[in-house]
Design a protein around this motif. Structure first.
Motif, PDB file in Angstrom:
ATOM      1  N   LYS A   1       0.863  -1.182   0.000  1.00 45.13           N
ATOM      2  CA  LYS A   1       0.000   0.000   0.000  1.00 45.13           C
ATOM      3  C   LYS A   1       0.897   1.228   0.000  1.00 45.13           C
ATOM      4  O   LYS A   1       1.906   1.265   0.708  1.00 45.13           O
ATOM      5  N   VAL A   2       0.529   2.201  -0.803  1.00 48.02           N
ATOM      6  CA  VAL A   2       1.300   3.435  -0.916  1.00 48.02           C
ATOM      7  C   VAL A   2       0.483   4.553  -0.276  1.00 48.02           C
ATOM      8  O   VAL A   2      -0.662   4.800  -0.687  1.00 48.02           O
ATOM      9  N   TYR A   3       1.080   5.227   0.715  1.00 47.74           N
ATOM     10  CA  TYR A   3       0.392   6.285   1.441  1.00 47.74           C
ATOM     11  C   TYR A   3       1.054   7.638   1.173  1.00 47.74           C
ATOM     12  O   TYR A   3       2.108   7.929   1.761  1.00 47.74           O
TER      13      TYR A   3
ATOM     14  N   PRO B   1       3.088  -4.781   3.862  1.00 45.37           N
ATOM     15  CA  PRO B   1       4.031  -3.811   3.291  1.00 45.37           C
ATOM     16  C   PRO B   1       3.386  -2.467   2.971  1.00 45.37           C
ATOM     17  O   PRO B   1       2.315  -2.393   2.367  1.00 45.37           O
ATOM     18  N   ALA B   2       4.062  -1.408   3.410  1.00 46.26           N
ATOM     19  CA  ALA B   2       3.564  -0.049   3.193  1.00 46.26           C
ATOM     20  C   ALA B   2       4.708   0.858   2.791  1.00 46.26           C
ATOM     21  O   ALA B   2       5.840   0.698   3.252  1.00 46.26           O
ATOM     22  N   ILE B   3       4.406   1.812   1.921  1.00 46.95           N
ATOM     23  CA  ILE B   3       5.343   2.856   1.549  1.00 46.95           C
ATOM     24  C   ILE B   3       4.693   4.184   1.905  1.00 46.95           C
ATOM     25  O   ILE B   3       3.604   4.495   1.408  1.00 46.95           O
ATOM     26  N   PHE B   4       5.352   4.933   2.779  1.00 49.65           N
ATOM     27  CA  PHE B   4       4.864   6.264   3.146  1.00 49.65           C
ATOM     28  C   PHE B   4       5.666   7.295   2.371  1.00 49.65           C
ATOM     29  O   PHE B   4       6.901   7.300   2.437  1.00 49.65           O
ATOM     30  N   LEU B   5       4.976   8.158   1.642  1.00 51.53           N
ATOM     31  CA  LEU B   5       5.614   9.180   0.818  1.00 51.53           C
ATOM     32  C   LEU B   5       5.189  10.561   1.299  1.00 51.53           C
ATOM     33  O   LEU B   5       3.990  10.882   1.323  1.00 51.53           O
TER      34      LEU B   5
END
Length: 308
Positions: free
Chosen positions: A99-101, A119-123
Motif C-alpha cells: 500500500k502506498v500512502y 508492506p507499506a510505503i509512506f511518501l
C-alpha cells in the motif's frame, strides 16, 4: 494507493469551521493510524493534539493549494508500472504487494514499513516532486519490498546460519548494497542515469559521489575487514554501517556501480542471483570488473575468502 490521511487533512484545510467529525476522520484514517504506529514503535512522540497543531499551522495553510494539486498529480501515477520496473530486477516468481500512502506530516521523510507483514510505503507529499520522479521513487521502494519477500531463499538463509558470527554480520551489512541495486532498478537499466528525472542539483551530487567510488569502496573494504576480524562489537558495526547511508552514500553509489558492472558484463540474471545470495555479490562484481577492464578496483581475496 491509499490517500485517506492526505484527503482528510486537505478537507480540514478547506473549511473555515472544523468539527469533531472532521478530526475524527483524520485520526481514524488508515494512513494516519499506521503513521502513528510506526513513529510510536520508533520511540518518537506522536500525539493527536500535536498533529492538530501542525495541520492548523500557517505553513500548512499556505501550502494547501500546492498540496491539493500535487495529490491529484500523484494519484494519476500507476503504481503497477513502477512495480513492473522493480520486478525486472527480482527473481522469477517474485511478487510485490504494498500500500502506498501519500501523507501530509511534519517530517519530510519517506520510508517503508512492515515489509514482512503488511508492506507499506509512506511518501511525504511534496509539491517539488513531479509524477515521473514519484514513479522512480516508487520503483525503488517497491524493489525493497519485493526483495524482502523473495531474497534470500530459505536454503541460502540456512547455509548462512552455519557461518561464524562475524561472517554473518558482514553478510547482513552486505545486504545494504541493495540500496544501489534498487537505484538501478528504479532507473530501468545501467545505461540510464539514476537521476535522469531528478533536479539538476541531485544529478550533480550523484555524479560527485559516484566519482568517489574507488575511495568509498576502500572504506567499505576496511569496514568488512574489521567486522570479519572481530574488531567491532555489534553496536560499533551498526554505527559504522549506518554512516555509509547518508542521503545517498556509499551503500547507494558503490552498490549501484557494482550492480551496473555486473549487469553489463554478466547479464541481469547473474546480478539478480548474486543479489539474492550476498555471498556471491562481491565475486560477481570482481569477475565483471575484470571483464570490463578500465582498471576498476576489485575486492581483496582476503575478504572474499570469508564467504564460502
Amino acid at each position: 494507493m491509499v490517500t485517506d490521511e492526505a484527503d482528510a487533512v486537505l478537507h480540514i484545510l478547506s473549511k473555515k469551521e472544523r468539527t469533531d467529525a472532521d478530526w475524527q476522520r483524520l485520526f481514524a484514517s488508515e494512513g494516519y493510524v499506521r503513521l502513528k504506529k510506526r513513529d510510536t514503535e520508533m520511540g518518537r512522540p506522536f500525539e493527536d493534539a500535536d498533529f492538530r497543531t501542525f495541520v492548523l499551522s500557517d505553513d500548512v495553510a499556505k501550502r494547501a493549494p500546492d498540496l491539493t494539486r500535487t495529490l491529484g498529480l500523484w494519484t494519476a501515477v500507476d503504481p503497477s508500472a513502477a512495480a513492473r520496473r522493480a520486478l525486472a530486477y527480482l527473481p522469477e516468481g517474485a511478487r510485490i504487494r504494498a500500500k502506498v500512502y501519500p501523507v501530509i506530516k511534519p517530517r519530510d521523510n519517506s520510508f517503508v514499513f512492515e515489509v514482512k507483514t503488511d508492506p507499506a510505503i509512506f511518501l511525504y507529499l511534496d509539491p517539488a516532486v513531479p509524477p515521473e520522479k514519484l514513479e522512480n521513487t516508487l520503483a525503488h521502494e517497491l524493489h525493497h519490498i519485493g526483495f524482502g519477500g523473495s531474497c534470500p531463499t530459505p536454503a541460502v538463509e540456512a547455509e548462512i546460519a552455519k557461518l561464524p558470527a562475524t561472517t554473518r554480520t558482514a553478510l547482513l551489512w552486505m545486504g545494504a548494497f541493495g540500496e544501489g541495486i534498487a537505484v538501478l532498478a528504479a532507473a530501468g537499466g545501467p545505461d540510464v542515469h539514476p537521476h535522469s528525472v531528478s533536479p539538476a542539483a541531485d544529478r550533480e551530487r550523484w555524479d560527485r559521489d559516484v566519482a568517489r567510488f574507488p575511495e568509498d569502496r576502500r572504506k567499505l573494504e576496511a569496514f568488512f575487514r574489521d567486522v570479519l576480524a572481530g574488531k567491532l562489537s555489534e553496536e560499533e558495526a551498526q554505527k559504522a554501517a549506518m554512516s555509509f547511508y547518508g542521503e545517498q552514500g556509499p551503500w547507494y553509489t558503490v552498490g549501484w556501480k557494482m550492480a551496473a558492472a555486473i549487469e553489463k558484463a554478466l547479464g541481469r540474471d547473474r546480478l539478480v542471483a548474486a543479489a539474492c545470495d550476498p555471498r556471491r555479490l562481491l565475486p560477481a562484481y570482481n569477475e565483471a570488473a575484470r571483464r570490463l577492464g578500465g582498471e576498476m578496483p576489485v575486492w581483496s581475496e582476503e575478504v572474499m575468502r570469508a564467504f564460502p
